[in-house]
Design an enzyme around this catalytic site. Structure first.
Site, PDB file in Angstrom:
ATOM      1  N   GLY A 190       3.589   3.036  12.531  1.00 59.57           N
ATOM      2  CA  GLY A 190       4.989   3.335  12.779  1.00 59.57           C
ATOM      3  C   GLY A 190       5.922   2.149  12.597  1.00 59.57           C
ATOM      4  N   CYS A 213       6.192  35.512   3.609  1.00 57.70           N
ATOM      5  CA  CYS A 213       6.457  35.170   2.217  1.00 57.70           C
ATOM      6  C   CYS A 213       6.521  36.446   1.380  1.00 57.70           C
ATOM      7  CB  CYS A 213       5.371  34.243   1.677  1.00 57.70           C
ATOM      8  SG  CYS A 213       5.455  33.997  -0.112  1.00 57.70           S
ATOM      9  N   CYS A 231       3.235  36.214  -1.142  1.00 58.70           N
ATOM     10  CA  CYS A 231       1.834  36.183  -0.682  1.00 58.70           C
ATOM     11  C   CYS A 231       1.700  36.659   0.760  1.00 58.70           C
ATOM     12  CB  CYS A 231       1.249  34.782  -0.832  1.00 58.70           C
ATOM     13  SG  CYS A 231       1.784  33.643   0.453  1.00 58.70           S
ATOM     14  N   CYS A 259       7.056  30.994  -0.172  1.00 52.54           N
ATOM     15  CA  CYS A 259       6.456  29.737   0.274  1.00 52.54           C
ATOM     16  C   CYS A 259       7.058  28.575  -0.501  1.00 52.54           C
ATOM     17  CB  CYS A 259       4.952  29.730  -0.013  1.00 52.54           C
ATOM     18  SG  CYS A 259       4.018  30.885   0.970  1.00 52.54           S
ATOM     19  N   CYS A 316       0.766  29.223  -1.953  1.00 54.32           N
ATOM     20  CA  CYS A 316       1.187  30.584  -2.274  1.00 54.32           C
ATOM     21  C   CYS A 316       0.333  31.157  -3.413  1.00 54.32           C
ATOM     22  CB  CYS A 316       2.658  30.572  -2.676  1.00 54.32           C
ATOM     23  SG  CYS A 316       3.448  32.185  -2.655  1.00 54.32           S
TER      24      CYS A 316
END
Lengths: 362, 285
Positions: free
Chosen positions: B31, B240, B243, B265, B271
């Site tokens: 970080g 979606c 899909c 997606c 997808c």
């Protein structure tokens, strides 16, 4: 009906082909040659070399041709090329006192050793469009005379002899290298100057101008402005001494700035310094003014909160390749982030609507 | 069709070594933003120069590279970066998340969970999570070193008092192992939960800002929130259209000029794989 779009690759190829065609323009008109750009658009070439941080007029001319005359794009091409070059070593500091000056003027003394040399300047031309150029007229012959041999001393040295200007003590500390180390604050003067010499001309000009209009005013006189060729020398370890490896044209500007003294410094003239590749007067003068403005702290002046006094602000925003990249990247797809914002705004609006309806009912 | 005029993956070995050092330091201090001497690349700043430099430094000739932008392999800039590495490194490329050993991404984390054989490289525009609260780098570095993150909490609190929610929907700040507050790059906050405890190495490169930071595998990543306003990952509330996935992040696509739209997606590989497996959404042809 929506089908997931494929074909980014084909689109890119076609766009590049179209770009190449547009670059060439009407093929019944003869193509620009690199030597033509190098010789006849010299000031563009100089700017590209200065802000591209690479002294090579032919490459700069090529970059200008490739970028269709977009100088920031040309500078970018040069910077990207520069990254790939191996570094053999560093030259000795160039001696601008030994410059063969094409131009050398002082605004502070009417005459001075070395003389005032006007040189090839736009300064006193009348800005009237010259239609003869459109007709490709004959070139008038410029008169010539023998150059005066010997070094041309710097104006600030005369002032220095009287102790009227701040000392600029000789310093052999190797300067930090902006292109090899990340820029970090606080930045010393060597690093600031390094950033300024490759800074965007327009940005530097704007900042310098702002100091003249009162945002961190520093009362600059152009002590001296000189343009000319200097020899570049380098120590060759195998030889054990320095030899000349080439010649570059530089523009150097030294400003003499009024200074009434501060808590730490006596009344004296102070210095601003600009040094830029090629013939780049506007840039060199701007650089000197901004350099002087950024020196407020070491001279014990007040920070009046002017943009040109703010080292972080100036140095982090002066590089046009960084600036243009980040600015223009917002035209790249952002639909994922935009989608999440859409959801958020819809939600907030729904809730705001619900609160209003409820209030109306009450 | 490798371009022999350039070194493997474009950058010279010295530069790659410098970048690898920054990456190792970043992994050692998760970080923390490590300054590095970013180079000018042959694509503009803002186009992923940080990610490209990190990828160039970690790629080996045996790697398989996947590049996505907005979750998709076929967006123009993803295509451009993939082509760049095909030319300069000659590495294999793929669009399949599972087949890739290095994935460079802009704005998304793939839906498919990543494994410990993979590296995820993020392109980062503004690495400093505190930047829009304090514009000065000298100040924000100080705030990080003193762990002075009060300003960020005040900002989030002000959001709640004004809007009833934390009004940050992407680039949602996270805290790493209880120490550094980090910008996860502009991924939607939907992706935030995937950052923590990930098996893959996550590397973040910001070229223009000259910073690299990193998350080693299985790092604790906490999205900042309050007890009474817990963090919530959100997405469009639809399946979606192609899909029928209900667990993936969706893009909204406008399909006519009368307000018609569908949701698909954003992760094109996810997808496509689902469609190939026989899943079919209501808008699928």
């Amino acid at each position: 009906m929506y089908v997931a779009v494929k074909g980014g690759e084909r689109a890119i190829e076609s766009a590049h082909a179209w770009l190449a065609e547009e670059r060439r323009g009407d093929t019944s008109i003869s193509e620009l040659g690199i030597p033509q750009i190098r010789e006849q658009l010299k000031l563009s070439v100089d700017r590209v070399m200065a802000e591209g941080s690479l002294y090579d007029p032919d490459l700069a001319a090529l970059a200008i041709k490739q970028s269709r005359g977009d100088l920031i794009e040309a500078i970018f091409l040069i910077r990207a090329y520069r990254t790939t070059l191996p570094r053999f070593g560093a030259s000795s500091p160039v001696d601008t006192g030994a410059m063969s000056c094409d131009r050398r003027i002082s605004a502070t003394f009417k005459d001075l050793p070395g003389g005032q040399i006007l040189g090839p300047t736009f300064d006193y031309t009348h800005r009237l469009l010259d239609f003869k150029l459109a007709a490709e007229g004959e070139l008038p012959q410029a008169p010539t005379r023998e150059a005066t041999p010997g070094n041309v001393p710097h104006v600030t040295e005369f002032l220095n002899r009287e102790g009227l200007i701040e000392e600029a003590p000789h310093d052999d500390t190797p300067p930090p290298d902006l292109t090899r180390e990340p820029l970090e604050m606080p930045a010393d003067r060597a690093l600031r100057l390094q950033a300024l010499t490759r800074a965007d001309e327009g940005f530097t000009l704007g900042l310098a101008y702002s100091t003249q209009r009162g945002y961190g005013r520093n009362h600059a006189f152009v002590g001296e402005l000189r343009i000319g060729a200097v020899a570049v020398e380098m120590d060759i370890p195998e030889l054990g001494f320095a030899i000349e490896i080439g010649e570059i044209t530089l523009t150097e500007c030294e400003t003499v700035n009024q200074f009434k003294g501060s808590k730490t410094e006596p009344p004296q003239f102070t210095r601003g310094y600009g040094l830029v590749f090629g013939q780049s007067e506007r840039k060199a003068i701007s650089m000197a003014l901004v350099d002087r403005a950024l020196r407020w702290e070491e001279l014990g002046e007040d920070n009046v909160g002017a943009p040109a006094q703010d080292t972080e602000f100036v140095l982090y925003h002066a590089d046009n390749i960084q600036a243009t990249g980040f600015l223009e990247h917002i035209k790249l797809p952002h639909y994922v982030d935009f989608q999440s914002e859409l959801e958020l705004v819809r939600k907030l609006r729904r809730e705001a609507g619900a609160t209003e309806t409820q209030e109306a009912a009450e | 069709m490798t371009d022999q005029a350039y070194n493997f993956a474009y950058l010279d070995e010295q530069t790659k070594r410098m970048i690898r050092r920054a990456i190792l330091k970043g992994l050692a201090i998760p970080g923390y933003q490590v300054p590095f001497a970013s180079r000018e690349m042959p694509m503009p700043y803002g186009w992923g120069t940080g990610g490209v430099q990190v990828s160039a430094a970690v790629l080996t000739p045996d790697d398989t590279l996947k590049v996505i932008d907005q979750g998709a392999d076929d967006t123009t800039n993803a295509v451009s970066i993939r082509t760049f590495f095909e030319r300069t490194a000659g590495v294999k490329t793929t669009t399949r998340t599972t087949d890739a050993s290095v994935i460079q991404t802009r704005h998304r984390i793939p839906e498919e969970p990543l494994t410990d054989n993979q590296i995820l490289v993020y392109q980062v525009p503004i690495p400093e999570p505190l930047r829009f609260l304090e514009p000065r780098e000298s100040e924000t570095r100080k705030m990080h070193s003193l762990e002075e993150y009060g300003l960020m909490h005040v900002k989030l609190y002000e959001d709640i008092s004004r809007h009833g929610h934390i009004a940050t929907s992407y680039a949602y700040p996270v805290k790493i192992e209880g120490r550094y507050v980090m910008d996860p790059s502009p991924i939607p906050k939907f992706d935030n939960p995937k950052l923590g405890d990930m098996a893959a190495i996550q590397l973040f490169g910001a070229g223009r800002e000259q910073r690299i930071y990193a998350l080693p595998p299985y790092t604790q990543v906490v999205s900042l929130d309050f007890e009474d306003h817990p963090f919530e990952a959100s997405k469009a509330d639809h399946p979606c259209g192609l899909c029928d996935a209900t667990d993936s992040y969706l893009d909204e696509v406008i399909i006519d000029d009368t307000g018609g739209r569908m949701f698909v997606c954003s992760d094109t590989d996810y997808c496509a794989a689902r469609q190939a497996a026989g899943f079919k959404g209501k808008d699928a042809a």
